[in-house]
Structures are given as structure tokens and as C-alpha cells.
Design a protein around this motif. Structure first.
Motif, PDB file in Angstrom:
ATOM      1  N   LYS A   1      -0.368  -3.397  18.823  1.00  0.00           N
ATOM      2  CA  LYS A   1       0.789  -2.536  18.616  1.00  0.00           C
ATOM      3  C   LYS A   1       2.000  -3.301  19.102  1.00  0.00           C
TER       4      LYS A   1
ATOM      5  N   TYR B   1       0.828  -1.196   0.000  1.00  0.00           N
ATOM      6  CA  TYR B   1       0.000   0.000   0.000  1.00  0.00           C
ATOM      7  C   TYR B   1       0.872   1.260   0.000  1.00  0.00           C
TER       8      TYR B   1
ATOM      9  N   THR C   1      -4.177   3.967   3.100  1.00  0.00           N
ATOM     10  CA  THR C   1      -3.999   3.519   4.487  1.00  0.00           C
ATOM     11  C   THR C   1      -3.562   4.697   5.356  1.00  0.00           C
ATOM     12  N   ASP C   2      -3.631   4.504   6.671  1.00  0.00           N
ATOM     13  CA  ASP C   2      -3.238   5.566   7.604  1.00  0.00           C
ATOM     14  C   ASP C   2      -1.755   5.895   7.500  1.00  0.00           C
ATOM     15  N   HIS C   3      -0.935   4.887   7.169  1.00  0.00           N
ATOM     16  CA  HIS C   3       0.502   5.108   7.022  1.00  0.00           C
ATOM     17  C   HIS C   3       0.923   4.723   5.609  1.00  0.00           C
TER      18      HIS C   3
ATOM     19  N   GLU D   1      -6.523  -5.937  16.334  1.00  0.00           N
ATOM     20  CA  GLU D   1      -5.706  -4.730  16.360  1.00  0.00           C
ATOM     21  C   GLU D   1      -4.705  -4.833  17.503  1.00  0.00           C
TER      22      GLU D   1
ATOM     23  N   THR E   1       2.836   0.651   4.254  1.00  0.00           N
ATOM     24  CA  THR E   1       2.009  -0.392   4.856  1.00  0.00           C
ATOM     25  C   THR E   1       2.037  -1.648   4.003  1.00  0.00           C
TER      26      THR E   1
ATOM     27  N   ILE F   1       3.619  -1.693   9.483  1.00  0.00           N
ATOM     28  CA  ILE F   1       4.004  -0.414   8.911  1.00  0.00           C
ATOM     29  C   ILE F   1       5.480  -0.155   9.225  1.00  0.00           C
TER      30      ILE F   1
END
Length: 220
Positions: A141, A48, A101-103, A139, A106, A123
Motif C-alpha cells: 500500500k 480494468y 477487479t476490487d476497484h 502486495e 485499476t 488504483i
């Protein structure tokens, strides 16, 4: 994630050309390999953002596959990892995705063998620093920089306290911990980063707990 030192910006010892597109990509691939437990028979890699636009020029493709083959960021075999994967009998497929995507850096990695499959989203933040933000639709981290335990369990009262009690009994200090679940009372996931090395006795003690279905160790 904030940079903790100048080395996070400079990046690790690596096969170039880019700490984010090459070293970070290799680290994501290697975390995927560690969580899967062994070399898969097939790897599907979905790129992405910036990864999708520049992956061949920056070596993101060979880096991710090298990581899945368990190569470190500085392993001189990384440039030939696609050929080595074929020789090892690991089928690899790449897909360039249009979704935003947010980052920008990715990647979604799906690994398969005859008995199981796993899906991971990672990411590459820069300087070789990464985060795993999704595992089998959970989800999370996970940096991959510290010893860590992933505990898959049924979402039941007392499981979290039982796990933390075992860690305390083994004199293991928790650096970071989070819990996610798909639905109340259903499957849940604990991600626990710790300050000490994790031995097999600790893993066995957690595995024997009621409602715990799987325990995975991230190698430090």
C-alpha cells in the motif's frame, strides 16, 4: 483510503478532464517510472473496469504514458504523450481487460528494458489520489504522496530491526510501514513512508545491510 482534506476531493492542478481518470492515471504512471528508475524501452498497460471502458475519452491512455515519461499532472505535454513516447523510442501497448477487479479504476503496468522488467498495479481512488497495491507480485500500500523507501531483502531474522535502527540513527520518523513476503525465508519487501526527505547516506547505509538486495527511493 480516506480523504484527508478538501483538496483530495477537488483534485490537483492537472490537464483534464478527470481527476481520477487523468490526474490519478498520470500519477500512477509516474510512480511506475520512479520505481523503474528511468525511461523504459517498452510499456505494457492493462486497463480494468472504468479505466478500460472510458480510457480514450477521459485521456487515461495519454495520462499514464505521460506519467511514465515523467510528466507531472499539469504538464501540457500530456495530450501528446503517445507521440512523444514514440519519438523517445518507447514502445507502448494497451490491453483492455475483462477481469473484474476490487476497484473500478485499476491499471497494471509492465515496464521493460534490456536488463530488467517491473510489474505494478495501481488504483485511482478519486481527486488525483492513488494507491500502488502490487509491485512484482508483492502486495503493498503505497500512496506516492510521501517520501518512501522500498527495501527488497531476504526474509531473515533481524533485517527489519536493522533498517529501523538506521532510520532512528538518521532521525527519520516512520509514518507508515508494512512488510510482505512471497514465502517464509525467501524474498521480502519493506515499504516505509517517512516524514523527512531521504538522503543518499541513508540509502547507502541500508544498502550495506546483510540480506538487503535492493533499496529504492520514492522521490518526494
Amino acid at each position: 483510503m480516506k480523504y484527508r482534506s478538501a483538496f483530495d476531493i477537488i483534485g490537483p492542478v492537472m490537464i483534464g478532464p478527470s481527476s481520477s481518470h487523468t490526474a490519478g492515471a498520470a500519477r500512477i504512471g509516474r510512480v511506475a517510472r520512479t520505481l523503474f528508475g528511468h525511461q523504459p524501452k517498452r510499456a505494457e498497460i492493462y486497463l480494468y473496469g472504468s479505466f478500460a471502458k472510458t480510457y480514450k475519452g477521459h485521456g487515461t491512455d495519454v495520462a499514464i504514458v505521460g506519467g511514465i515519461l515523467d510528466f507531472d499532472t499539469f504538464d501540457e505535454r500530456i495530450p501528446t504523450s503517445l507521440k512523444l513516447a514514440d519519438t523517445a523510442g518507447m514502445e507502448v501497448a494497451f490491453s483492455v481487460e475483462e477481469a473484474v477487479t476490487d476497484h473500478p479504476n485499476t491499471v497494471r503496468i509492465k515496464l521493460f528494458d534490456d536488463e530488467k522488467e517491473m510489474e505494478l498495479v495501481g488504483i485511482s481512488i478519486g481527486g488525483g489520489t492513488i494507491e500502488i497495491i502490487e509491485l512484482n507480485s508483492f502486495e503493498l500500500k503505497l500512496s506516492g504522496e510521501h517520501p518512501a523507501i522500498l527495501v527488497v531483502h531476504n526474509d531473515q531474522f533481524g533485517v527489519i530491526s536493522s533498517v529501523t535502527k538506521i532510520l532512528a540513527n538518521h532521525e527519520i520518523n516512520i509514518g507508515h510501514m508494512e512488510v510482505s513476503r512471497k514465502e517464509k525465508g525467501k524474498m521480502a519487501l519493506m515499504v516505509i513512508e517517512v516524514d523527512q526527505k531521504i538522503d543518499q547516506t541513508l540509502m547507502d547505509d541500508i544498502s550495506e545491510l546483510l540480506h538487503v538486495t535492493q533499496v529504492i527511493k520514492m522521490v518526494d
